[in-house]
Design a protein around this motif. Structure first.
Motif: not given
Length: 229
Positions: A84-96
């Motif tokens: 039940h995991v949710r995901y971030l986009t690669p761009d969101e991942h880099k920003k965080l």
């Protein structure tokens, strides 16, 4: 039900109406700390400076092509799962960047089951949400040993004594840093983990054998009932 008598002055000194720090379980855990043949130090002294992070309040999407956003439901004593995991986009991942997870990081739940921990063993990128804390350790402590300690009866009793809230227990980063940790040498830590893993594996084998015997017993009963008919 456990009964504990606490002086009003003690409650006022604590600052919250929380009986956990005075329970028999916590008292027993504190006694084990006092009897420990090893040094007892605060967890904060075992963490690399500036690396302890709590995740941000972000909402991922159900996109299996993205970067996993780990939450408390993905952390358990046996390890990290992607249920039940949710995901971030690669761009969101880099920003965080501040909440990115690396191999060997220790992830700790801050709510629901405060203090439950697991080692992030994957080499794939991931982030944590606001209900998890990410710990990066100095070379004084083994990540597997810390997780074993946090998930132990002693570790959980001490964590519960530091948690706040009645309906929804919560552990703060400050309280986590103040947690007393029994600290054997690195060699002894690895011996403890090796023995714990051996016993866990043995328990799993015994559990599997027991289940097989129960299945055989059910088949036998079924056969006997059929013959009786």
């Amino acid at each position: 039900m456990e009964k504990t008598v606490v002086n009003l002055s003690q409650l006022r000194q604590k600052g919250v109406w929380n009986f956990q720090p005075y329970s028999q379980v916590v008292t027993g855990a504190m006694a084990q700390l006092e009897k420990s043949p090893f040094p007892v130090v605060k967890l904060g002294t075992l963490l690399l400076e500036g690396t302890t992070k709590r995740g941000y309040s972000v909402t991922g999407v159900e996109n299996v092509d993205g970067i996993p956003l780990l939450s408390t439901r993905n952390i358990s004593a046996p390890g990290i799962n992607l249920n039940h995991v949710r995901y971030l986009t690669p761009d969101e991942h880099k920003k965080l960047e501040a909440t990115q997870v690396h191999t060997g990081d220790v992830l700790v739940s801050l709510i629901m089951r405060p203090g439950i921990a697991a080692v992030y063993e994957s080499d794939q990128p991931a982030n944590i949400d606001t209900h998890l804390a990410r710990l990066r350790l100095t070379n004084k402590i083994d990540s597997a040993y810390l997780v074993f300690y946090l998930n132990s009866d002693v570790g959980q009793a001490l964590i519960h004594s530091l948690s706040t809230g009645s309906v929804q227990p919560m552990l703060t980063i400050t309280a986590l840093n103040d947690l007393p940790v029994i600290l054997p040498s690195l060699a002894e830590q690895k011996q403890i983990i090796a023995e714990a893993q051996r016993l866990t594996q043995e328990a799993g084998q015994l559990s599997k054998a027991a289940q097989e015997r129960r299945t055989e017993a059910q088949k036998l009963l079924g056969k006997l009932f059929q013959e009786a008919v």
